[in-house]
Design a protein around this motif. Structure first.
Motif, mmCIF file in Angstrom:
data_model
loop_
_atom_site.group_PDB
_atom_site.id
_atom_site.type_symbol
_atom_site.label_atom_id
_atom_site.label_comp_id
_atom_site.label_asym_id
_atom_site.label_seq_id
_atom_site.Cartn_x
_atom_site.Cartn_y
_atom_site.Cartn_z
ATOM 1 N N ALA A 17 0.783 -1.240 0.000
ATOM 2 C CA ALA A 17 0.000 0.000 0.000
ATOM 3 C C ALA A 17 0.816 1.292 0.000
ATOM 4 O O ALA A 17 0.454 2.252 -0.688
ATOM 5 N N PRO A 18 1.935 1.382 0.734
ATOM 6 C CA PRO A 18 2.654 2.665 0.768
ATOM 7 C C PRO A 18 3.411 2.978 -0.536
ATOM 8 O O PRO A 18 3.914 4.093 -0.687
ATOM 9 N N PHE A 19 3.479 2.016 -1.443
ATOM 10 C CA PHE A 19 4.311 2.187 -2.636
ATOM 11 C C PHE A 19 3.466 2.095 -3.912
ATOM 12 O O PHE A 19 2.389 1.484 -3.922
ATOM 13 N N ARG A 20 3.964 2.705 -4.970
ATOM 14 C CA ARG A 20 3.296 2.581 -6.272
ATOM 15 C C ARG A 20 3.424 1.127 -6.729
ATOM 16 O O ARG A 20 4.524 0.575 -6.771
ATOM 17 N N HIS A 21 2.295 0.503 -7.048
ATOM 18 C CA HIS A 21 2.347 -0.924 -7.359
ATOM 19 C C HIS A 21 1.234 -1.310 -8.326
ATOM 20 O O HIS A 21 0.255 -0.566 -8.512
ATOM 21 N N VAL A 22 1.392 -2.486 -8.903
ATOM 22 C CA VAL A 22 0.385 -3.052 -9.807
ATOM 23 C C VAL A 22 0.071 -4.464 -9.336
ATOM 24 O O VAL A 22 0.976 -5.276 -9.128
ATOM 25 N N LYS A 23 -1.216 -4.744 -9.158
ATOM 26 C CA LYS A 23 -1.633 -6.070 -8.706
ATOM 27 C C LYS A 23 -1.756 -7.001 -9.896
ATOM 28 O O LYS A 23 -2.508 -6.755 -10.828
ATOM 29 N N LYS A 24 -0.992 -8.082 -9.879
ATOM 30 C CA LYS A 24 -1.077 -9.131 -10.882
ATOM 31 C C LYS A 24 -1.912 -10.281 -10.321
ATOM 32 O O LYS A 24 -2.355 -10.263 -9.178
ATOM 33 N N ARG A 25 -2.080 -11.312 -11.140
ATOM 34 C CA ARG A 25 -2.933 -12.423 -10.708
ATOM 35 C C ARG A 25 -2.329 -13.182 -9.526
ATOM 36 O O ARG A 25 -3.030 -13.560 -8.592
ATOM 37 N N THR A 26 -1.020 -13.427 -9.556
ATOM 38 C CA THR A 26 -0.394 -14.244 -8.524
ATOM 39 C C THR A 26 0.580 -13.480 -7.641
ATOM 40 O O THR A 26 1.153 -14.037 -6.712
ATOM 41 N N HIS A 27 0.810 -12.199 -7.931
ATOM 42 C CA HIS A 27 1.758 -11.419 -7.145
ATOM 43 C C HIS A 27 1.503 -9.933 -7.351
ATOM 44 O O HIS A 27 0.591 -9.548 -8.100
ATOM 45 N N ILE A 28 2.288 -9.097 -6.690
ATOM 46 C CA ILE A 28 2.198 -7.645 -6.812
ATOM 47 C C ILE A 28 3.560 -7.117 -7.248
ATOM 48 O O ILE A 28 4.596 -7.527 -6.701
ATOM 49 N N GLU A 29 3.546 -6.225 -8.229
ATOM 50 C CA GLU A 29 4.795 -5.610 -8.681
ATOM 51 C C GLU A 29 4.897 -4.205 -8.092
ATOM 52 O O GLU A 29 4.021 -3.362 -8.317
ATOM 53 N N ILE A 30 5.948 -3.978 -7.327
ATOM 54 C CA ILE A 30 6.202 -2.660 -6.743
ATOM 55 C C ILE A 30 7.184 -1.917 -7.648
ATOM 56 O O ILE A 30 8.244 -2.439 -7.996
ATOM 57 N N ALA A 31 6.817 -0.700 -8.035
ATOM 58 C CA ALA A 31 7.647 0.087 -8.953
ATOM 59 C C ALA A 31 8.906 0.574 -8.237
ATOM 60 O O ALA A 31 8.923 0.719 -7.010
ATOM 61 N N PRO A 32 9.972 0.830 -8.992
ATOM 62 C CA PRO A 32 11.196 1.378 -8.386
ATOM 63 C C PRO A 32 10.887 2.643 -7.587
ATOM 64 O O PRO A 32 10.101 3.490 -8.018
ATOM 65 N N CYS A 33 11.495 2.744 -6.421
ATOM 66 C CA CYS A 33 11.267 3.890 -5.534
ATOM 67 C C CYS A 33 12.461 4.008 -4.604
ATOM 68 O O CYS A 33 13.444 3.267 -4.726
ATOM 69 N N GLU A 34 12.377 4.932 -3.679
ATOM 70 C CA GLU A 34 13.502 5.141 -2.770
ATOM 71 C C GLU A 34 13.781 3.903 -1.928
ATOM 72 O O GLU A 34 14.933 3.561 -1.655
ATOM 73 N N THR A 35 12.710 3.203 -1.525
ATOM 74 C CA THR A 35 12.882 2.004 -0.696
ATOM 75 C C THR A 35 13.369 0.826 -1.522
ATOM 76 O O THR A 35 14.226 0.048 -1.082
ATOM 77 N N PHE A 36 12.816 0.674 -2.732
ATOM 78 C CA PHE A 36 13.193 -0.430 -3.615
ATOM 79 C C PHE A 36 13.764 0.156 -4.906
ATOM 80 O O PHE A 36 13.015 0.480 -5.840
#
Length: 711
Positions: A17-36
């Motif tokens: 939730a705190p990060f820009r992300h896209v929900k896929k069918r089997t996982h979640i992709e978190i976009a590059p950011c300061e944390t990742f």
């Protein structure tokens, strides 16, 4: 790129939730950011994905239950994926094996089982990549971001993994061997042909229930008598109860009547008037067990249901981690309380209460005490306050308890005036006690209405008056009550308090009694599933099967809290890195061998004739339409007597829509597929019908109306 492995799907969503992300069918992709910096792939388990394989899958010769094959001591333990979760494991494994993934973040619940779930999945995936550990007790965006910025090295929490592994191995060794040996030996005595499951926590818990039931069965109710006098002191009237050093009860009516005769018509003197103000602080914050006990008392929720509801609130980020045995918080958590209270005041039920708190509790060690916080702090609301309409009705009830607990802690103590009047008739003492609420303090937060005060009349010491009436009343001693499920949770936690062995008392206190906060509700559910106990009118009643097992394990470690207490003590040492897991497992193997031999040696003295006689006298109502076994009266329902052998699910409640189903009607149903015509079922409106058995769809019970098709 990093791969994050959460324990459950909702938990994964909260971590993303705190990060820009896209929900896929089997996982979640978190976009590059300061944390990742390179983004992250976030996947999740579905609780435990693996289980230790049963004995026959490790060794085919163990499929048949025989004394000659006991004890079963595997050289090594094998794990198997739980069949219903194979697809989830495949999804997690694909993420872990992704060549772009260079580091894994274990993000299971912050406890030993959460450690085991994730680390075992990584191990079974065959992946060997650097690992970090996310440790977070609140799933709010702020807490999650902070936790990801302060990841732990996996070596810091690996002892918890070893602790969980050691526990699962040892539980398998004791449970599998003890269950088989007691089942075979008990069945050889001619009693109920059933599986007698034994476990280091479930069996001493069952012992508590059976012990209470035996106290009730052995209780002999006796009459007692009390002497009550009504006094008149210059128009001020009140009653007093004759009181001795031993109490107020007379065993013999003649003794009470003798006091009555000595007091009738005599002058009474107010000997002593005493009033003392006592302040009562707000209750402690909630651990899981206190929350379960209160929800069971207030709403009749089972402990399992309370845990599930609180877990749901936690995964939605509305409350902190639920599986905690602490009633305290640290100063860091307490620093957020003013903000949480302000946000709670935006909700209608707490608008006035949260806005009008009277004190800061930062320095109050009843609530804020880091030394008394174990792995997790008390269950409290987070700064993420829900719209109450978004919660289910039952979720609202649990959230309300947690929210009001925090609000009440910020109010002043309530003050009561405790008063008493001692009135003497010659040398005979009569007492009257009163209680008056002088200052409400925190009480309006937790109690909607107050009990009426017991007010005493205005009299002074030395005042004289008359004993207008002296009467003898009769009462009856009452047996102890069965436990409610909430009371059983509390009894499990406090099990060591009544023991004489001071060392063992300290051991059980250090490990918080039988089981853990997270497992006690599961133990109670399992005892019900195993047909060791039933819930009757919200209280727990043991079955005959429970008495049989308790007779067999009497005076063994299996029936005592000592085994699980010392066990948990050693496991905690492993979890802290203070003791090796392999030594504990070796000791468990030797203990399993001893328990098998002890059971065989003791079985010669077992006396089960009365149970065997009951079994032969138990009348079959007919053949089970599902498996051909015997259908028998199970107390609150009619069920297949072969359930524990083949898991046959045939079951017919004794009460259906307000009507009691007689044994005669069950016999007709089993013989011809239809009962007599039964009048007075109560649905939306009353109706009359037959009960019929339909073979289609694996067999179902249905209603059939006169001259109409079944429904």
């Amino acid at each position: 790129m990093q791969a994050i492995v959460a324990e459950k799907a909702l938990q994964a969503q909260a971590l993303a939730a705190p990060f820009r992300h896209v929900k896929k069918r089997t996982h979640i992709e978190i976009a590059p950011c300061e944390t990742f910096r390179n983004g992250a792939l976030l996947t999740w388990c579905s609780g435990h994905l693996f289980e230790i394989a049963p004995p026959h899958e490790m060794n085919p010769l163990l499929k048949k239950w025989q004394l000659e094959t006991l004890p079963m001591i595997p050289e090594s333990f094998k794990y198997k994926v739980i069949p219903s979760k194979a697809s989830r494991f495949k999804a997690v494994k694909e993420i872990l094996r992704n060549p772009d993934v260079t580091e894994i973040i274990a993000a299971g619940d912050p406890a030993r089982e959460g450690e085991l779930i994730v680390q075992l999945v990584v191990r079974m995936s065959g992946v060997k990549k650097p690992m970090k550990r996310l440790w977070v007790s609140s799933l709010t965006p702020k807490a999650v971001e902070q936790a990801f910025s302060n990841l732990l090295d996996i070596e810091q929490t690996k002892p918890l993994y070893h602790e969980a592994m050691a526990r699962s191995y040892a539980d398998w060794l004791i449970g599998m061997n003890a269950s088989r040996v007691y089942t075979l030996l008990i069945q050889s005595k001619g009693v109920e042909r059933s599986v007698y499951s034994v476990g280091r926590v479930q069996t001493p818990t069952l012992a508590l229930v059976v012990k209470r039931e035996r106290e009730i069965l052995q209780f002999v109710s006796k009459p007692f008598y009390e002497v009550i006098a009504r006094f008149n002191m210059d128009g001020a009237t009140y009653e007093g109860k004759y009181t001795m050093e031993s109490g107020t009860h007379f065993e013999k009516k003649e003794e009470a009547m003798a006091i009555q005769e000595q007091c009738l018509g005599k002058t009474a003197v107010v000997q002593k008037v005493k009033t003392e103000n006592k302040s009562v602080p707000p209750p402690a914050l909630h651990s899981l067990s206190t929350l379960q006990a209160l929800a069971n008392k207030r709403f009749k929720f089972s402990p399992k249901k309370t845990l599930e509801l609180t877990q749901s609130l936690y995964e939605k980020s509305f409350v902190t981690y639920p599986r905690t045995d602490s009633n305290h918080v640290t100063a860091d958590e307490a620093a957020a309380f003013p903000d949480i209270l302000m946000k709670l005041s935006a909700l209608a039920p707490y608008k006035t209460l949260a806005a009008q708190t009277t004190r800061n509790i930062m320095s109050d060690k009843r609530y804020v005490n880091e030394k008394l916080v174990s792995d997790h702090y008390a269950i409290i609301p987070t700064e993420k306050v829900p719209s109450l309409q978004s919660l289910s009705g039952d979720e609202q009830k649990i959230y309300d308890i947690i929210a009001r607990s925090l609000i009440a802690a910020h109010y002043d103590p309530a003050v009561f005036a405790h008063s008493s009047i001692q009135t003497n008739i010659e040398s005979h003492v009569f007492m009257m006690n009163g209680k008056q609420l002088l200052f409400q303090g925190w009480r309006p937060v937790l109690f909607e209405s107050e009990k009426e005060d017991v007010l005493l009349p205005s009299v002074i010491e030395g005042q004289q008056g008359a004993a207008e009436d002296v009467k003898v009343t009769k009462g009856q001693t009452m047996p102890p009550k069965r436990y409610t499920e909430g009371e059983l949770i509390t009894a499990m936690k406090n099990v060591g308090q009544s023991l004489d062995d001071k060392e063992l008392v300290q051991v059980l206190k250090s490990v918080s009694g039988l089981g853990e906060e997270s497992t006690r509700s599961n133990i109670i559910e399992r005892l019900k599933q195993l047909q060791y106990m039933e819930v009757e009118q919200h209280r727990v009643a043991p079955t005959q099967k429970a008495f049989i097992l308790m007779d067999a394990v009497e005076n063994t470690l299996l029936a005592s809290p000592e085994l699980t207490g010392r066990w948990e003590q050693r496991l905690k040492e492993i979890g802290k890195g203070e003791a090796p897991a392999n030594v504990f497992i070796d000791q468990s193997k030797r203990l399993a061998e001893k328990m098998v031999q002890d059971a065989i040696n003791h079985s010669a003295s077992w006396q089960f004739e009365s149970y065997a006689k009951q079994r032969t006298e138990e009348k079959s109502l007919g053949f089970c339409p599902k498996c051909g076994g015997s259908v028998v009266d199970k107390g609150t329902f009619y069920g297949c007597g072969s359930y524990m052998i083949n898991k046959c699910s045939f079951r017919l409640s004794k009460k259906m829509l307000g009507k009691t189903i007689s044994a005669a009607n069950v016999k007709k149903l089993l013989e011809g597929g239809k009962t007599n015509f039964i009048k007075g079922f109560k649905g939306k409106r009353s109706f009359d019908a037959y009960i019929v058995w339909k073979e289609k769809k694996e067999g179902t019970i249905q209603f059939e109306f006169q001259n109409k098709k079944s429904t």
